[in-house]
Design a protein around this motif. Structure first.
Motif, PDB file in Angstrom:
ATOM      1  N   GLY A 196      36.953  62.651  19.563  1.00  0.00           N
ATOM      2  CA  GLY A 196      36.124  62.878  20.871  1.00  0.00           C
ATOM      3  C   GLY A 196      36.676  61.972  22.183  1.00  0.00           C
ATOM      4  O   GLY A 196      37.644  61.430  22.180  1.00  0.00           O
ATOM      5  N   LEU A 197      35.591  61.761  23.066  1.00  0.00           N
ATOM      6  CA  LEU A 197      36.087  61.211  24.303  1.00  0.00           C
ATOM      7  C   LEU A 197      35.516  59.818  24.501  1.00  0.00           C
ATOM      8  O   LEU A 197      34.871  59.549  23.715  1.00  0.00           O
ATOM      9  N   CYS A 198      36.202  58.969  25.326  1.00  0.00           N
ATOM     10  CA  CYS A 198      36.039  57.549  25.466  1.00  0.00           C
ATOM     11  C   CYS A 198      35.517  57.359  26.944  1.00  0.00           C
ATOM     12  O   CYS A 198      35.413  58.543  27.671  1.00  0.00           O
ATOM     13  N   MET A 199      35.092  56.389  27.555  1.00  0.00           N
ATOM     14  CA  MET A 199      34.485  56.113  28.766  1.00  0.00           C
ATOM     15  C   MET A 199      35.604  56.223  29.851  1.00  0.00           C
ATOM     16  O   MET A 199      36.831  56.185  29.703  1.00  0.00           O
ATOM     17  N   PRO A 200      35.176  56.597  31.068  1.00  0.00           N
ATOM     18  CA  PRO A 200      36.074  56.697  32.267  1.00  0.00           C
ATOM     19  C   PRO A 200      36.707  55.213  32.619  1.00  0.00           C
ATOM     20  O   PRO A 200      35.611  54.583  32.618  1.00  0.00           O
ATOM     21  N   ALA A 201      37.671  55.399  33.269  1.00  0.00           N
ATOM     22  CA  ALA A 201      38.236  54.187  34.034  1.00  0.00           C
ATOM     23  C   ALA A 201      37.718  54.641  35.595  1.00  0.00           C
ATOM     24  O   ALA A 201      38.055  55.372  36.001  1.00  0.00           O
ATOM     25  N   VAL A 202      37.233  53.521  35.859  1.00  0.00           N
ATOM     26  CA  VAL A 202      36.793  53.635  37.465  1.00  0.00           C
ATOM     27  C   VAL A 202      37.303  52.358  38.168  1.00  0.00           C
ATOM     28  O   VAL A 202      37.489  51.165  37.647  1.00  0.00           O
ATOM     29  N   PHE A 203      38.007  52.667  39.487  1.00  0.00           N
ATOM     30  CA  PHE A 203      38.213  51.496  40.226  1.00  0.00           C
ATOM     31  C   PHE A 203      37.510  51.192  41.288  1.00  0.00           C
ATOM     32  O   PHE A 203      36.913  52.096  42.132  1.00  0.00           O
ATOM     33  N   PHE A 204      37.018  50.071  41.323  1.00  0.00           N
ATOM     34  CA  PHE A 204      36.100  49.372  42.327  1.00  0.00           C
ATOM     35  C   PHE A 204      36.851  48.701  43.359  1.00  0.00           C
ATOM     36  O   PHE A 204      37.289  47.853  43.339  1.00  0.00           O
ATOM     37  N   ALA A 205      36.879  49.452  44.489  1.00  0.00           N
ATOM     38  CA  ALA A 205      37.730  49.023  45.601  1.00  0.00           C
ATOM     39  C   ALA A 205      37.052  47.897  46.149  1.00  0.00           C
ATOM     40  O   ALA A 205      38.089  46.913  46.594  1.00  0.00           O
TER      41      ALA A 205
ATOM     42  N   MET B 208      39.961  48.768  23.236  1.00  0.00           N
ATOM     43  CA  MET B 208      39.305  47.753  23.784  1.00  0.00           C
ATOM     44  C   MET B 208      37.785  47.905  23.603  1.00  0.00           C
ATOM     45  O   MET B 208      37.341  49.131  23.877  1.00  0.00           O
ATOM     46  N   THR B 209      36.967  47.121  23.002  1.00  0.00           N
ATOM     47  CA  THR B 209      35.739  47.267  22.693  1.00  0.00           C
ATOM     48  C   THR B 209      34.792  45.992  23.456  1.00  0.00           C
ATOM     49  O   THR B 209      35.471  45.076  23.661  1.00  0.00           O
ATOM     50  N   CYS B 210      33.931  46.341  24.254  1.00  0.00           N
ATOM     51  CA  CYS B 210      33.054  45.560  24.969  1.00  0.00           C
ATOM     52  C   CYS B 210      31.569  45.838  24.764  1.00  0.00           C
ATOM     53  O   CYS B 210      30.773  46.775  25.021  1.00  0.00           O
ATOM     54  N   PHE B 211      30.958  44.940  24.082  1.00  0.00           N
ATOM     55  CA  PHE B 211      29.358  45.137  24.041  1.00  0.00           C
ATOM     56  C   PHE B 211      28.568  43.736  24.604  1.00  0.00           C
ATOM     57  O   PHE B 211      28.973  42.640  24.378  1.00  0.00           O
ATOM     58  N   LEU B 212      27.419  44.124  25.206  1.00  0.00           N
ATOM     59  CA  LEU B 212      26.720  43.139  25.789  1.00  0.00           C
ATOM     60  C   LEU B 212      25.446  43.177  25.104  1.00  0.00           C
ATOM     61  O   LEU B 212      24.996  44.060  24.503  1.00  0.00           O
TER      62      LEU B 212
ATOM     63  N   GLY C 156      24.764  46.736  26.929  1.00  0.00           N
ATOM     64  CA  GLY C 156      25.731  47.245  27.661  1.00  0.00           C
ATOM     65  C   GLY C 156      26.950  47.682  26.709  1.00  0.00           C
ATOM     66  O   GLY C 156      27.336  46.931  25.792  1.00  0.00           O
ATOM     67  N   THR C 157      27.601  48.727  27.144  1.00  0.00           N
ATOM     68  CA  THR C 157      28.743  49.306  26.208  1.00  0.00           C
ATOM     69  C   THR C 157      29.887  49.818  26.915  1.00  0.00           C
ATOM     70  O   THR C 157      29.454  50.543  28.028  1.00  0.00           O
ATOM     71  N   VAL C 158      31.056  49.786  26.460  1.00  0.00           N
ATOM     72  CA  VAL C 158      32.253  50.382  26.837  1.00  0.00           C
ATOM     73  C   VAL C 158      33.437  50.169  25.938  1.00  0.00           C
ATOM     74  O   VAL C 158      33.489  48.864  25.564  1.00  0.00           O
TER      75      VAL C 158
ATOM     76  N   GLU D 192      33.878  51.152  33.706  1.00  0.00           N
ATOM     77  CA  GLU D 192      32.449  50.884  33.882  1.00  0.00           C
ATOM     78  C   GLU D 192      31.694  50.607  32.725  1.00  0.00           C
ATOM     79  O   GLU D 192      31.946  51.159  31.484  1.00  0.00           O
ATOM     80  N   ILE D 193      30.705  49.602  32.650  1.00  0.00           N
ATOM     81  CA  ILE D 193      29.919  49.163  31.607  1.00  0.00           C
ATOM     82  C   ILE D 193      28.552  49.964  31.604  1.00  0.00           C
ATOM     83  O   ILE D 193      28.099  49.956  32.900  1.00  0.00           O
ATOM     84  N   GLU D 194      28.347  50.798  30.640  1.00  0.00           N
ATOM     85  CA  GLU D 194      27.120  51.553  30.692  1.00  0.00           C
ATOM     86  C   GLU D 194      25.997  50.785  30.004  1.00  0.00           C
ATOM     87  O   GLU D 194      26.022  50.268  28.846  1.00  0.00           O
ATOM     88  N   TYR D 195      24.816  50.681  30.567  1.00  0.00           N
ATOM     89  CA  TYR D 195      23.526  50.003  30.288  1.00  0.00           C
ATOM     90  C   TYR D 195      22.578  50.817  29.411  1.00  0.00           C
ATOM     91  O   TYR D 195      22.187  51.992  30.117  1.00  0.00           O
TER      92      TYR D 195
END
Length: 319
Positions: free
Chosen positions: A13-22, A199-203, A220-222, A239-242
């Protein structure tokens, strides 16, 4: 604000998108530039050759000599899968995370490989070891392959609400279409599905009950999987999804669901406990802990494809 969506397709399946915050603020994690390392010189037991091996830890530049259990130095929040083991009195090391020169400094190189120790009549262990680097620490020495995850203290106290995780990365895939499982005491087993770096990031919002169990709600999750060889990408930002993400199109139950990863932490008495995620927090809730991990293989302990390699540098958070 310039956005670039980069959907990474893994074998499930799919993972989360990469987002560039300028225009957003980047705050590096301590030692997240990977430019400082502790080098440990460990003498393995004479019965397996008595060689001096090197283990590397992210922390203040130093060299440590002697077979002493390591504790994070200089306030470093980073642990990794480089460990000293002592099994039936035999001292053995495993190194799967290395410093590697990059630009004017260093990055971290995480490798999946096969590690073995054989002593006639005493021990015969062959395991698959993946490279892993995480926020937390490792308890040494490791005394066996069973329940090795309990040696990890996953996550650090953290009460902020970042928008994203940012880092530089490079990936090399082994090219194998399937993975293997090598636990040390059983035959090599084929696991269907291509290996991935992850890469796993959990809040999390954690608390401890009267019995010492560690409970949590996911704030939060990404999670990002890399399934193809890629050269360096700088400032990759995810981006972290809350809140509750279980209904989102990118949701992957195996990797993002409550309890995913089977992470352990130590309670207030120093006992290792599996973190029990009991539900999704409200999207506006404040976390108590940050769990962040980079791993060169997917599938849990002793599963992966030898040769998978994941380079990581300049790790931090975007606010």
């Amino acid at each position: 604000m310039k956005l670039r969506m980069k959907m990474i397709l893994g074998f499930i399946g799919l993972c989360m998108p990469a987002v560039f915050f300028a225009q957003e603020g980047f705050v590096p994690l301590k030692y997240g530039d990977m430019d400082q390392w502790v080098t440990r010189e460990i003498s393995e037991s004479g019965i397996i050759g008595g060689h001096t091996k090197h283990l590397y830890e992210v922390g203040p530049t130093a060299t440590l000599t002697g077979n002493e259990a390591y504790q994070n130095m200089g306030g470093s929040p980073w642990g990794n899968s480089n460990v000293m083991a002592k099994v039936v009195g035999i001292v053995k090391t495993n190194t799967s995370v290395y410093p590697e020169e990059r630009n004017d400094g260093f990055c971290a190189r995480l490798e999946t490989h096969i590690e073995s120790v054989k002593v006639l009549g005493l021990v015969n262990i062959t395991v698959l070891a993946s490279g892993s680097m995480f926020l937390g620490d490792m308890k040494e020495p490791i005394t066996g392959t069973k329940d090795g995850e309990k040696a990890l203290n996953s996550g650090i106290p953290f009460s902020k609400r970042p928008k994203a995780v940012r880092y530089d990365y490079k990936v090399k895939m082994s090219g194998d279409k399937d993975r293997i499982r090598l636990t040390g005491f059983s035959r090599k087993e084929k696991i269907e599905g291509q290996d991935c770096a992850i890469m796993t990031c959990f809040l999390q919002k954690r608390w401890e009950d009267e019995e010492g169990n560690i409970k949590a709600r996911r704030v939060g999750t990404v999670v990002i999987k890399y399934s193809k060889t890629e050269d360096w990408t700088d400032k990759a930002t995810y981006e972290i999804e809350y809140g509750d993400i279980s209904g989102k199109p990118f949701y992957d139950e195996e990797l993002m669901g409550l309890g995913a990863g089977g992470y352990y932490a130590r309670n207030s008495k120093g006992k290792s406990c599996r973190i029990q995620e009991e539900g999704w927090a409200n999207a506006d809730e404040t976390p108590t802990h940050l769990l962040l991990q980079f791993t060169s293989s997917l599938g849990g302990a002793f599963v992966g494809s030898p040769g998978n390699t994941f380079w990581v540098d300049n790790v931090g958070l975007v606010y």
